[in-house]
Scaffold this motif. Structure first.
Motif, mmCIF file in Angstrom:
data_model
loop_
_atom_site.group_PDB
_atom_site.id
_atom_site.type_symbol
_atom_site.label_atom_id
_atom_site.label_comp_id
_atom_site.label_asym_id
_atom_site.label_seq_id
_atom_site.Cartn_x
_atom_site.Cartn_y
_atom_site.Cartn_z
ATOM 1 N N TYR A 33 62.759 -33.257 -12.165
ATOM 2 C CA TYR A 33 63.913 -32.579 -12.103
ATOM 3 C C TYR A 33 63.999 -31.221 -12.945
ATOM 4 O O TYR A 33 64.727 -30.289 -12.555
ATOM 5 C CB TYR A 33 65.259 -33.277 -12.382
ATOM 6 C CG TYR A 33 65.665 -34.003 -11.186
ATOM 7 C CD1 TYR A 33 66.526 -33.864 -10.211
ATOM 8 C CD2 TYR A 33 64.980 -35.615 -11.119
ATOM 9 C CE1 TYR A 33 66.559 -34.584 -9.245
ATOM 10 C CE2 TYR A 33 65.445 -36.364 -10.143
ATOM 11 C CZ TYR A 33 66.363 -35.743 -9.379
ATOM 12 O OH TYR A 33 66.569 -36.768 -8.061
ATOM 13 N N ASP A 71 73.914 -32.395 -7.181
ATOM 14 C CA ASP A 71 74.266 -33.873 -7.319
ATOM 15 C C ASP A 71 73.234 -34.609 -8.211
ATOM 16 O O ASP A 71 72.874 -35.957 -7.680
ATOM 17 C CB ASP A 71 74.211 -34.264 -5.769
ATOM 18 C CG ASP A 71 72.859 -34.152 -5.160
ATOM 19 O OD1 ASP A 71 71.987 -33.616 -5.700
ATOM 20 O OD2 ASP A 71 72.775 -34.633 -4.216
ATOM 21 N N TYR A 72 72.958 -34.227 -9.239
ATOM 22 C CA TYR A 72 72.117 -35.002 -10.211
ATOM 23 C C TYR A 72 72.517 -34.879 -11.677
ATOM 24 O O TYR A 72 72.977 -33.596 -11.917
ATOM 25 C CB TYR A 72 70.594 -34.608 -10.013
ATOM 26 C CG TYR A 72 70.422 -33.266 -10.822
ATOM 27 C CD1 TYR A 72 69.980 -32.987 -11.914
ATOM 28 C CD2 TYR A 72 70.481 -32.143 -9.672
ATOM 29 C CE1 TYR A 72 69.723 -31.843 -12.407
ATOM 30 C CE2 TYR A 72 69.991 -31.114 -10.312
ATOM 31 C CZ TYR A 72 69.791 -30.499 -11.492
ATOM 32 O OH TYR A 72 69.683 -29.325 -12.045
ATOM 33 N N PRO A 73 72.500 -35.811 -12.298
ATOM 34 C CA PRO A 73 73.006 -35.742 -13.765
ATOM 35 C C PRO A 73 71.854 -34.976 -14.569
ATOM 36 O O PRO A 73 70.837 -34.955 -14.368
ATOM 37 C CB PRO A 73 73.006 -36.977 -14.417
ATOM 38 C CG PRO A 73 73.067 -38.005 -13.110
ATOM 39 C CD PRO A 73 72.420 -37.238 -12.177
ATOM 40 N N ALA A 74 72.423 -34.166 -15.540
ATOM 41 C CA ALA A 74 71.542 -33.356 -16.434
ATOM 42 C C ALA A 74 70.732 -34.117 -17.102
ATOM 43 O O ALA A 74 69.426 -33.647 -17.548
ATOM 44 C CB ALA A 74 72.432 -32.564 -17.439
ATOM 45 N N ALA A 75 71.088 -35.273 -17.592
ATOM 46 C CA ALA A 75 70.230 -36.271 -18.323
ATOM 47 C C ALA A 75 68.668 -36.648 -17.801
ATOM 48 O O ALA A 75 67.707 -36.687 -18.428
ATOM 49 C CB ALA A 75 70.870 -37.529 -18.566
ATOM 50 N N TRP A 76 68.848 -36.443 -16.308
ATOM 51 C CA TRP A 76 67.440 -36.455 -15.457
ATOM 52 C C TRP A 76 66.479 -35.413 -16.003
ATOM 53 O O TRP A 76 65.419 -35.458 -15.529
ATOM 54 C CB TRP A 76 67.811 -36.598 -14.143
ATOM 55 C CG TRP A 76 68.379 -37.847 -13.689
ATOM 56 C CD1 TRP A 76 69.080 -38.916 -14.259
ATOM 57 C CD2 TRP A 76 68.684 -38.055 -12.375
ATOM 58 N NE1 TRP A 76 69.495 -39.684 -13.663
ATOM 59 C CE2 TRP A 76 69.472 -39.245 -12.244
ATOM 60 C CE3 TRP A 76 68.669 -37.379 -11.145
ATOM 61 C CZ2 TRP A 76 70.183 -39.902 -11.126
ATOM 62 C CZ3 TRP A 76 69.094 -37.944 -10.012
ATOM 63 C CH2 TRP A 76 70.014 -39.276 -9.991
ATOM 64 N N GLY A 98 67.630 -42.128 -17.902
ATOM 65 C CA GLY A 98 68.722 -42.444 -16.577
ATOM 66 C C GLY A 98 67.769 -42.755 -15.335
ATOM 67 O O GLY A 98 68.392 -43.037 -14.278
#
Length: 126
Positions: A33, A71-76, A98
């Motif tokens: 990502y 639509d994705y968490p920043a942690a990814w 994650g």
């Protein structure tokens, strides 16, 4: 082969990108990502028109109203650990926060110097 395809799509995107173009933030299979690319609608329609239509249907958006939040968490985008290292290619296999191990990606070893991550075999490994 996949890297060449990604490079070809990105080069085409750069050549056809007008200032007011609708763009899609895309993740390519096998890439993390952290390597998302903005691609214009014209390139996306040529490369994956079905995905564009599906995206607009799922997100209740359209060409006239294209704004959609990521639509994705920043942690990814944060490395959790280095699974292994390939000294021949100078790459490390990174497990991302994650995400499952099947989402691990090969990243340049130089990137590991910027972000501290736990190594699988080291004392700090988890």
């Amino acid at each position: 082969a996949a890297a060449a395809k990604v490079a070809a799509i990105a080069a085409k995107a750069a050549a056809v990108r007008p200032a007011d173009a609708i763009e899609f933030l895309c993740k390519f299979e096998g890439h993390s990502y952290r390597k998302l690319e903005w691609l214009p609608l014209s390139v996306m329609q040529e490369a994956a028109d079905g995905k564009v239509r599906g995206h607009w249907k799922r997100s209740d958006s359209s060409k006239e109203h294209p704004e959609v939040a990521p639509d994705y968490p920043a942690a990814w985008t944060q490395p959790e650990r280095v699974v292994t290292e390939d000294k021949k290619t100078g790459e490390i296999l990174v497990k991302w926060h994650g995400l499952n191990y099947d989402e691990c990606t090969w990243e340049p070893t130089a990137d590991a110097k910027v972000v501290k991550v736990k190594t699988a075999g080291g004392a700090g490994g988890s």
